[in-house]
Design a protein around this motif. Structure first.
Motif, PDB file in Angstrom:
ATOM      1  N   PHE A   1      -1.898  -1.586  66.182  1.00 24.96           N
ATOM      2  CA  PHE A   1      -1.713  -0.254  65.604  1.00 24.96           C
ATOM      3  C   PHE A   1      -1.801   0.797  66.701  1.00 24.96           C
ATOM      4  N   ALA A   2      -1.343   1.999  66.350  1.00 21.56           N
ATOM      5  CA  ALA A   2      -1.480   3.146  67.250  1.00 21.56           C
ATOM      6  C   ALA A   2      -1.754   4.383  66.416  1.00 21.56           C
ATOM      7  N   GLY A   3      -2.258   5.400  67.079  1.00 21.56           N
ATOM      8  CA  GLY A   3      -2.446   6.693  66.431  1.00 21.56           C
ATOM      9  C   GLY A   3      -3.569   6.714  65.415  1.00 21.56           C
TER      10      GLY A   3
ATOM     11  N   VAL B   1       0.934  -2.229  55.471  1.00 30.55           N
ATOM     12  CA  VAL B   1       0.699  -3.432  54.671  1.00 30.55           C
ATOM     13  C   VAL B   1      -0.764  -3.850  54.769  1.00 30.55           C
ATOM     14  N   ASN B   2      -1.319  -3.842  55.968  1.00 31.75           N
ATOM     15  CA  ASN B   2      -2.716  -4.227  56.171  1.00 31.75           C
ATOM     16  C   ASN B   2      -3.649  -3.319  55.367  1.00 31.75           C
ATOM     17  N   SER B   3      -3.438  -2.033  55.442  1.00 29.03           N
ATOM     18  CA  SER B   3      -4.311  -1.093  54.756  1.00 29.03           C
ATOM     19  C   SER B   3      -4.200  -1.238  53.238  1.00 29.03           C
ATOM     20  N   ALA B   4      -2.980  -1.330  52.738  1.00 31.74           N
ATOM     21  CA  ALA B   4      -2.786  -1.434  51.286  1.00 31.74           C
ATOM     22  C   ALA B   4      -3.340  -2.744  50.738  1.00 31.74           C
TER      23      ALA B   4
ATOM     24  N   TYR C   1       1.343   6.059  58.464  1.00 36.12           N
ATOM     25  CA  TYR C   1       1.059   5.012  59.437  1.00 36.12           C
ATOM     26  C   TYR C   1       2.348   4.479  60.052  1.00 36.12           C
ATOM     27  N   GLN C   2       2.255   4.171  61.351  1.00 34.83           N
ATOM     28  CA  GLN C   2       3.291   3.459  62.062  1.00 34.83           C
ATOM     29  C   GLN C   2       2.582   2.369  62.850  1.00 34.83           C
TER      30      GLN C   2
ATOM     31  N   ALA D   1      -9.037   4.769  49.165  1.00 36.59           N
ATOM     32  CA  ALA D   1      -8.676   5.479  50.397  1.00 36.59           C
ATOM     33  C   ALA D   1      -7.809   4.602  51.297  1.00 36.59           C
ATOM     34  N   LEU D   2      -8.132   3.308  51.366  1.00 41.90           N
ATOM     35  CA  LEU D   2      -7.305   2.388  52.169  1.00 41.90           C
ATOM     36  C   LEU D   2      -5.894   2.281  51.618  1.00 41.90           C
TER      37      LEU D   2
END
Length: 120
Positions: free
Chosen positions: A27-29, A84-87, A77-78, A67-68
């Motif tokens: 991930f970034a940002g 996908v990971n967060s959801a 997110y990029q 929140a996720l």
């Protein structure tokens, strides 16, 4: 410290995954910091479930899970793997918390007493 519900151990593992996943998936940002911060919150709620078992940490986990789920679309997110990971992780955190609430004897008793007496 003892495990009263296996769902707390599952939440702990999910929290650890969330903290490590930005590095594993590249991930970034903002996705990095938000995912790690929410993962630490999941870890803290899971550990709280070991130390002071109550049904309150599950409500906190449900909020963190929401929140996720919402974060990728509110922050943008990029790459897609972060979304996908967060959801998916958020949904799993929510499912584990709800599962624990529905199987916890103390919470079930409280819920029954609360709604049974207010209906009378």
């Amino acid at each position: 410290m003892r495990i009263q519900h296996w769902q707390d151990a599952g939440s702990l593992l999910l929290g650890v995954w969330l903290v490590l996943s930005p590095f594993a998936l590249g991930f970034a940002g903002a996705a990095v910091w938000i995912t790690m911060a929410l993962g630490l919150c999941v870890i803290l709620f899971a550990v709280e479930g070991f130390v002071i078992p109550s049904y309150l940490e599950e409500w906190g986990e449900i909020l963190i899970g929401l929140a996720l789920v919402a974060a990728p679309w509110t922050v943008g997110y990029q790459p897609g793997s972060a979304t996908v990971n967060s959801a998916v992780s958020g949904i799993l955190v929510i499912l584990l918390a709800v599962w624990e609430l529905t199987t916890d004897r103390d919470f079930s008793t409280w819920w029954h007493d609360r709604w049974h007496h207010s209906a009378s």
